[in-house]
Each structure stands twice: as C-alpha cells, then as structure tokens.
Design a protein around this motif. Sequence first.
Motif, PDB file in Angstrom:
ATOM      1  N   GLU A 194      39.289  42.525  37.007  1.00 23.97           N
ATOM      2  CA  GLU A 194      38.658  42.142  35.733  1.00 23.97           C
ATOM      3  C   GLU A 194      38.717  43.333  34.782  1.00 23.97           C
ATOM      4  O   GLU A 194      38.645  44.486  35.194  1.00 23.97           O
ATOM      5  CB  GLU A 194      37.207  41.726  35.959  1.00 23.97           C
ATOM      6  CG  GLU A 194      36.491  41.334  34.673  1.00 23.97           C
ATOM      7  CD  GLU A 194      35.020  41.035  34.897  1.00 23.97           C
ATOM      8  OE1 GLU A 194      34.336  40.710  33.928  1.00 23.97           O
ATOM      9  OE2 GLU A 194      34.562  41.164  36.056  1.00 23.97           O
ATOM     10  N   ASP A 254      39.459  37.855  33.612  1.00 24.87           N
ATOM     11  CA  ASP A 254      38.710  37.851  34.857  1.00 24.87           C
ATOM     12  C   ASP A 254      39.679  38.069  36.018  1.00 24.87           C
ATOM     13  O   ASP A 254      40.886  37.857  35.880  1.00 24.87           O
ATOM     14  CB  ASP A 254      37.984  36.518  35.041  1.00 24.87           C
ATOM     15  CG  ASP A 254      36.882  36.307  34.003  1.00 24.87           C
ATOM     16  OD1 ASP A 254      36.270  37.309  33.583  1.00 24.87           O
ATOM     17  OD2 ASP A 254      36.679  35.145  33.603  1.00 24.87           O
ATOM     18  N   GLN A 255      39.169  38.500  37.153  1.00 21.33           N
ATOM     19  CA  GLN A 255      40.012  38.678  38.317  1.00 21.33           C
ATOM     20  C   GLN A 255      40.455  37.329  38.856  1.00 21.33           C
ATOM     21  O   GLN A 255      39.726  36.345  38.796  1.00 21.33           O
ATOM     22  CB  GLN A 255      39.273  39.455  39.409  1.00 21.33           C
ATOM     23  CG  GLN A 255      40.155  39.841  40.596  1.00 21.33           C
ATOM     24  CD  GLN A 255      39.397  40.710  41.603  1.00 21.33           C
ATOM     25  OE1 GLN A 255      38.174  40.763  41.591  1.00 21.33           O
ATOM     26  NE2 GLN A 255      40.121  41.377  42.470  1.00 21.33           N
ATOM     27  N   GLN A 258      44.611  33.381  36.051  1.00 20.54           N
ATOM     28  CA  GLN A 258      44.272  33.320  34.629  1.00 20.54           C
ATOM     29  C   GLN A 258      45.349  32.555  33.881  1.00 20.54           C
ATOM     30  O   GLN A 258      46.471  32.406  34.369  1.00 20.54           O
ATOM     31  CB  GLN A 258      44.172  34.735  34.048  1.00 20.54           C
ATOM     32  CG  GLN A 258      43.074  35.582  34.642  1.00 20.54           C
ATOM     33  CD  GLN A 258      41.696  35.105  34.194  1.00 20.54           C
ATOM     34  OE1 GLN A 258      41.370  35.137  33.017  1.00 20.54           O
ATOM     35  NE2 GLN A 258      40.903  34.646  35.159  1.00 20.54           N
TER      36      GLN A 258
END
Length: 831
Positions: A194, A254-255, A258
């Motif tokens: 992230e 975000d981790q 995506q």
Amino acid sequence: MFVAGVANAQTVIEPAPGRFFVAANGKDEWSGKLVTPNPGGTDGPFATLARGQKAMRAETLKSTLYVRGGNYYLTEPLVLTPADSGTTYTAYPGERPVISGGRPIIGWQKANDNLWSAAVPEARGGRWNFSQLRVGHELQTKARFPNADPANPLTGGWLYMAGEDKKVGAFGSFLSRIHNTNDTVTWTFNAPMEGQYKVAFYYSAFNRPLGYATLDGRMTVQAGAGQPVELRNLNDTGALNVFRWATVGAVHLDQGQQYLRWVNTKGGALNLDAIVLCDDPNWNPGGPVLPRNAPGSNLIVVQAEVFNAATCKEMVVPNMSAAAFRNRFQFRQGDLKAYPRSPGFEIVAFPDAGLASAVLTVRGVDYNSRVVQVEENSNAALPLRAGNRFYVSHVLEELDTPGEWFLDRIKGEMFLWPKQGNPGLQDVVAPVLDHLIEFKGDVAKNQFVEQVKILGFLFCDTIPSRTVQVFAPVDAAIWMSGARQCVIEGNRFINLAGNAVRLENKSAQNEIVGNEIAYNGQGGVALVGTAANQPVQNVIEGNWMHHLGLAYKHSPGVLCDSGGGTRIAHNLFEDLPRAAISLRSRDGSTYSHNTTVEFNDIRRVCLETPDTGAIEVIGRHRREMSTTIQNNRIHDVVGLSASSDGKLTTPANTWGIYLDDFSSGVTVRGNLIARATTCLGISGGRNNVIDNNVFLEAGSHLFGIEMGDAFGVSNRIVRNIFVCHTPNIELFHVTGTWRGQFFGECNNNVFWHTQGAGYLNERPVTPYGPLSKWKAVKLDAASVVADPMFIGSLEAGLQINPGSPAVKLGFQPIPSEKIGLAGSQRAWKKN
C-alpha cells in the motif's frame, strides 16, 4: 581418379630423405621409411600420424608424411606447433585415408525383429554422451517423434508449442486511435504494498493540428475507488511515432489486486505504450530506457495493450504473443508422451522468430500443466514461444524407423534399426573428440605454425561443444590458431558436429582450397576473433559446400564473424538452411572489413530460416567496410517463416544479397540474382555502390530499402538490369519514410516487366508510384524501360545481346564462365 590436392593415382612415391609413411598395417616402432611392410615384417610404415609427426620433427629437411588409405581413429587431436612448420601431411596418391575422431561400436546382437543392440560400457552413467552416429558414411537419426516426413522434409514432421493463457505485451507495441472523448481503458495488476505511487506514461502525441500542444487537463487516471486524477506533462512529442517518458500524476494503491482506469475526458491524439507506477518519491523514468527503482521501493510495469476492458470507438490493438520463456514451454494436449525408458530425451526446436535452431536439454515434464522445463543457457539462448516448431529426440520408445538409433546413457547400451542388414558387418562409429587437428602457434612470442599442408584426407566424427552459441556456432574439425601460410586442400569434411575449419588468433595468409564440406552439424569455415587478434588475408576458394547446418540452422557455409582481407571465391554452395556467406561487424572491436566475395555459385539456400540472404552483411558498427561482392551467381534463395499458430510459409522473406544493419562502403557489382523474395536490400547503410548487376524473378520486390535513421545516405544504384515477372511486384520497396538523399545516384538502369513496358509506368512500383513519377523527381533520368535481350539461361550462364539497351548505358558483360568451381584450377572436382 585425380582428386584436387592429391597426386595422380598412377604416381608411386619411392622412399627418400624427408619422406615418411603411415599405414593401417604399420607399427610405430618401425622406421616409417617404407611404403609397405618388408617381407620379414621387421620394418615398414608407422601406424599413427602422431608417430609420423615425431619423426618429421627430428628431420633437418622439410618433410612429408604420406598416409595410406584406411581408417585412423585418433585418441587425441594432432597438435601442430611452430616446430612442425614446413611439413606436409598428405594422402598417398589415389587413396583417401579417413581421419576419425570417433570410436567403432562393435559386438552387435539381434534385439528383436528390427532392432540390433550393442554394449557400450564407456557410455554407462553418461560418461560418453555422443550426439551422432554414422553407419558407413551415412549419418543415422536419433529416434524421434514425430518421424521426419520424407515427402516434406522441411515443413513436415513437427509439433508446435502452445501458448499459455496469459498474454504479454512489450515496449514498442502500443494502443493507438484512442483520441475520442470518453474513450476508456482499464487495467488490473497486483500492488506489492500500500502507498502513494507516481504514475509515468511512455507515450507519443501530436495535437498541434487540433490547436493545442499539450494534453494536460484533457485526460485522467483513477486507481480503485480513488478520485480521478487529471494528467499533466503530456506535451507533444513531435510526431505520433516518436515516444518519450513523462511523469503524469500520482495515485494511492492498496495492497493486492488493483485496477487503473484511464479516460480521455476531452479528446486528443495519444498513442500509449506503457504505464509505470513507483512508490519511490524520487523516482523518474528519465530517458528511453526504463531505469530501475531504488532498493526497497516497488516498480509496477503495465503494458498498455494488456488491458482488461476498453470502451473506445476506434482503438487499434497490436497483436500480442503468449508469454515466452527461455527455460520452459507448453505443449499441446496429446503431443508429448511419457517416456520412462528415455529419461535423457531432448527437444530440437526453432525458438523465437525461427532464425536459428536449438537442441534443448529437458529437465522435467509436468504432464498435467503440459509444461516442459529445459536447461536455460544450454543452447537455449532464445525465448520459446507459441507456434515454435519442435520434435522430441533421442527416445527409445519412438525407435520405429530404419536408420534410427538410441543410446541408453544409464546402462551403456545402444539400439539401432539398420537400413541394411547386420551392422556388425559395417563401420558403425560414434564421435569422441571435439576436434581432430589443432594448429597452435604462440602469437604472444610471434611464433606461428607456418607453411604446413594438409592434403587429401577425409575428416569425420566430432562432437559439439556443451553449449553452442546458436547465432555463431564455431565448433570445427581443424582449429587454426596462430597459423600462417598454411594450406588445407583437397580434403573431404563430412559427418562432423561442427564446421570444417575455424581460423582465429591472427591466423594469416592461409588457404582453404578445393575441399568438399558436407553433412555437418554446423557450417563450413568460420573466422572469429576481435579487431586485435582476428584472422587476416585468408583465402577460401574452390570448395564445394552443401547440406550443412544439420543440427544448428544458423550455420552459413562461410561465417566471417571477424576478419580482415578475406577472399571467398569460386566456391559452390548448395542446399543450406541459412546464408551461404555471412560477413559480420557487430561493434568497434568485432568486425569484418576489406572482404572480397567473388565468382561464387550459390543455389538453394536459406531453406529453413527467414530474414536472411544468400550473402548477408551486418554492419552494426556503422563504419565503412571496404568490401566487394562481385560476379556471383545467386538463385533460389527460399526462406521459411512460422506464425504463432504453427503455420509454416515457404518461400518467405529472403534476399539474394542483404546489406543489413547499416552496412556501408560495400560494392556490389556484376552479380546475377534470381528467385529470392527480394534480389537485393540495403538496411539503413550509406556509400554503397550497386553497379552492373542483373536482378530478376523476385517474389515480392527486386530492390528493398529499409530507411532506418538519417545515417543512410549516398548509395549509388547504376547500370543494373531489373526484370519483373510476377503481378503486383515492385522495383523499389521502401520500409519507413522515404528520404531522397538515401540515393546519391540512381541512373542508367534498364527496367523491364515481362508483361510489357506499360506495366511499370502504370503500377505503383516505386516510393512515388509508377516509374514515370520516379523519373519525374530526377531519379533514373537516363534509365530506360526496355527488354534487356538476354541470351541463354541463368544456370547455363546468362549473357546479354551486344545490341541490348543495357550495353548502350554502360553495362559490362558478366564473366559467367568463371563463376563457381569451373573458374578455379584448384577447385574440388565434383565428378
């Protein structure tokens, strides 16, 4: 029969000072002074070349070693040093001794109705891992699947690699025509952490005709549920084919998985190649090459064409290939079987674009995922792609055809399905040595091996290197390092794993003359080195080179990877998988200059690979090469290409003479070129002279021009004859944007189409359209459209009627009678 380089068969060599003899029934403890053993069996010829060499070294006279007919199996290469200078090794008149780097396989027993077996204890545990076998003088085939197709030897007998589900893009492949308002493209990817990520585009833009020179504020990107970010720094690049990097914004990721969405909110011309996201705040994409990120940071590369969704009115998406790897490939369902009795099977393949072949060592097979793992960098230097053709080799379970064999490398047992009867009654030989003779001078001390002659032998049975450079395979039977004024003449080089001869390390003024070189795994003669130690002023003349590249298809008849002043003349090249002659200059330290290629007869070449020429010249160092290619006859330059879905096309994509990669300062004069995709091509070079040639029967266009950059200027095209035969053919075909300064002069040529004069003046055969428009811009102002008035056939020696319009423009007769073996008194005698 008289054989080049060997004394007449009626000649009897009497014992004399400085003469020694070797025979299959000799003994090394004898004097070697007698041609045959004496009646009492107390004296006679030597048994080995090594013993003869020792005797000659002890002589004060220049000595000759006469070798009687028979088989001589070397246990180690014969090494010639400066101490051997002035000596001659020759076949006894009328005889052809066999110098083998192999070992006979004996003790054959019937294994079943078709197969014979023999114990080979030396191979047990993989200790002797040979890759070829001959019976008599004919190479046998490793048991394979599918079997070779005799009716279609080049296009039949193949499997084809499958494509993995994942598609991959690449730099240089981009989305275009995404210029409409509300055009939208979405990509998905995995973010490793992230954080805030800078966003960079690799793009091109040209919007001045629309009234603005920047796309700032006209486009957005949005990551996940975040807000759209207006892009900046998207200024015009000067043209839609000019790409550059720009940092265009930043987004929060975000981790995990995506998505990134681009929207053309207000319209504007943009081509998009790649998007890069980086969480290093100091990262900048910089120039044309993408730099690495700083240690500890994360870099995400998204190829634009690998998108998940798009809503665009006119978007053009380039063709994408499946993922390519150097250590694995996927096979099609049912193509590859389990082979429990053949754990060491291999894959023979044409990787990547099919320019070369490779022999791949298999490390494992996953039959569920249909993936073959191969040993990377062991002849696997190229990517393996969907559509690449291959077959499975060295498989006992597939030993189902006469002429096939298999070696159990674990148990040390060989199996053979012989073509003719009991193999125990024939010579069955497998190779042991990687070379047979080595000229080994000490160049650092200025001590050369000088004036040594090797005359009249048959050389066979060698193994290749563990790892072969597939674009420059240079194994050889004879290594010449630090050799000067030596002669290799009148020999046969057949059934070798590599080339016949390799010259290197300042070897100079040597002659490779009048030999037959055929049925070898690689090529004929290779010259290698750097500018500091390259071979110079060597002659390769009157050789018959045919059926080469049996294992490694990127093997030319003559490979001049680095050399100066080489003369390649009066050779006959036939039935080769790639070029007959390859002259290479790769950089400032490895180049080939001052080469003369003349009076060679080249036919049926480039049979198994695309993108090459019968005579190819590479000039990547962008320097004048001072090379002359003259009075050669070249025809049937075929070519074979493969598509990603496994379709083979032939003929395809070849040149008679190809001045590739900025080749410059080359004179091409007096050549007869027919039946290639393109008779002659220049790729971006300068100061080349194309003079007094005949171009005819091309498949696509007679003269190809690849523009490259502004380097290519001042090429002269004068006094040539261009004859078109097929519909929709071009005289001059240009790849890239035509620039008139590419030609310094183009004039006094004769153009003709067998359908009549009107064809060339009505069809688009030049970059400007019909020939009449080409002439209107003062190109070929004095050239004519007329029948050149040929006499005879190409193969028999094409001539020009003295009343031809070409003669009036200065065309000089081409001395066809001197082309090929007939033009050299020392040439190999085919019959």
